[in-house]
Design a protein around this motif. Sequence first.
Motif, mmCIF file in Angstrom:
data_model
loop_
_atom_site.group_PDB
_atom_site.id
_atom_site.type_symbol
_atom_site.label_atom_id
_atom_site.label_comp_id
_atom_site.label_asym_id
_atom_site.label_seq_id
_atom_site.Cartn_x
_atom_site.Cartn_y
_atom_site.Cartn_z
ATOM 1 N N HIS A 30 79.856 21.944 80.109
ATOM 2 C CA HIS A 30 78.885 20.896 79.825
ATOM 3 C C HIS A 30 78.700 19.903 80.977
ATOM 4 O O HIS A 30 77.686 19.198 81.020
ATOM 5 N N PHE A 31 79.670 19.844 81.877
ATOM 6 C CA PHE A 31 79.537 19.051 83.110
ATOM 7 C C PHE A 31 79.824 19.967 84.301
ATOM 8 O O PHE A 31 80.789 19.771 85.039
ATOM 9 N N GLU A 204 85.148 15.259 72.306
ATOM 10 C CA GLU A 204 84.336 14.059 72.146
ATOM 11 C C GLU A 204 84.998 12.851 72.800
ATOM 12 O O GLU A 204 84.321 12.036 73.453
ATOM 13 N N GLU A 205 86.309 12.747 72.663
ATOM 14 C CA GLU A 205 87.037 11.636 73.269
ATOM 15 C C GLU A 205 87.079 11.773 74.789
ATOM 16 O O GLU A 205 86.858 10.797 75.533
ATOM 17 N N LEU A 206 87.368 12.976 75.261
ATOM 18 C CA LEU A 206 87.428 13.199 76.705
ATOM 19 C C LEU A 206 86.070 12.983 77.361
ATOM 20 O O LEU A 206 85.969 12.318 78.402
ATOM 21 N N SER A 207 85.034 13.515 76.761
ATOM 22 C CA SER A 207 83.696 13.385 77.353
ATOM 23 C C SER A 207 83.205 11.940 77.302
ATOM 24 O O SER A 207 82.470 11.491 78.192
ATOM 25 N N ASN A 217 76.442 8.830 85.288
ATOM 26 C CA ASN A 217 75.887 9.455 86.478
ATOM 27 C C ASN A 217 76.014 10.977 86.483
ATOM 28 O O ASN A 217 75.316 11.657 87.237
ATOM 29 N N LEU A 218 76.921 11.515 85.653
ATOM 30 C CA LEU A 218 77.078 12.957 85.610
ATOM 31 C C LEU A 218 75.972 13.577 84.759
ATOM 32 O O LEU A 218 75.470 12.963 83.810
ATOM 33 N N THR A 219 75.586 14.789 85.097
ATOM 34 C CA THR A 219 74.513 15.482 84.396
ATOM 35 C C THR A 219 75.091 16.354 83.293
ATOM 36 O O THR A 219 75.889 17.263 83.558
ATOM 37 N N LEU A 220 74.694 16.106 82.057
ATOM 38 C CA LEU A 220 75.157 16.888 80.928
ATOM 39 C C LEU A 220 74.254 18.106 80.763
ATOM 40 O O LEU A 220 73.046 17.974 80.583
ATOM 41 N N ALA A 221 74.833 19.280 80.862
ATOM 42 C CA ALA A 221 74.043 20.514 80.818
ATOM 43 C C ALA A 221 73.726 20.916 79.383
ATOM 44 O O ALA A 221 74.478 20.624 78.452
#
Length: 300
Positions: A30-31, A204-207, A217-221
Amino acid sequence: MSKVKITIFTDPLCPWCWGEEPFLRKLETHFPQQIEFHSIMGGLVEDLNKERPESQSVSDYYANFNKEVVEHTVESEKKHHMPVDMNGVEIYSEQKASSFLSNIAYKAAQLAAPHLADLFLYNLRAAAFAERRDILDEGELMNIADETGIDIAAFLEHMNDGSAQKKFEEDFQLTASSDIEYFPTFFFEYEGKTMKLKSYRTYEELSAVVKAISKGNLTLAEVQFTPESLLAFMQEHPKMAAEEIRLAFNLATIEEVEKAIEPLLESGLLQKKTAGTSFFVVKPSKTMSCDLTTGVCTLG
């Protein structure tokens, strides 16, 4: 773009670290290419012999301790759904009273083949918790290194010359100085900022921490399963549990995983291996065939 670095304080014999694997796979899909993972060997069990009460016999002490380990590991599976098979398993004994050897083995793998070290760590956990293999046995550690594709001569050299031991001691000291109370514990770093998250955590907690520390700033795929996407992902992860595939590719149930991988199993591109409460999907090992006339050998 800067990457988020996640340093994980861990141990090959920590069942909750085994349970964390599906969430790490989902972060990867997902990242994509935006997170770096680093493992620090924390040394979960230093010396059980020092903990034994004088009033308790060695046999009773280890029987009770191993029973507790097995019960805890089996109970943890209800939450993380990774393969677990602890039937008849006795991890610790008077002669194998510490998890440190498995930590040292990871450092030996890291020195011998840095690009394969994390796969070796995964294989150690799979061996311990799902395959009833003794990862506190030097011969078994060598076998797992060999199966991972690590040069055995280099691996054994680092195991025996003190270099892996030294690297583990550095990790162990870092664990102590970082005030680590639980395994796993995560340190997130991004452009000079750090955040700490302790104990077993969901995707969910980690993300959420990844998004917070990077300020979005990171792109979620957008991730969808295709046979091609799974095969590409398995270039880096040639062995994955059903739960890892389910989360990594947003599949709702294990039944959906089984249906999705069926064409790949039928074609022989992947194999399914039952393990305790679940199963692994693995890339088949390449076999060598030789033409006696030409003297040419090929992998197929």
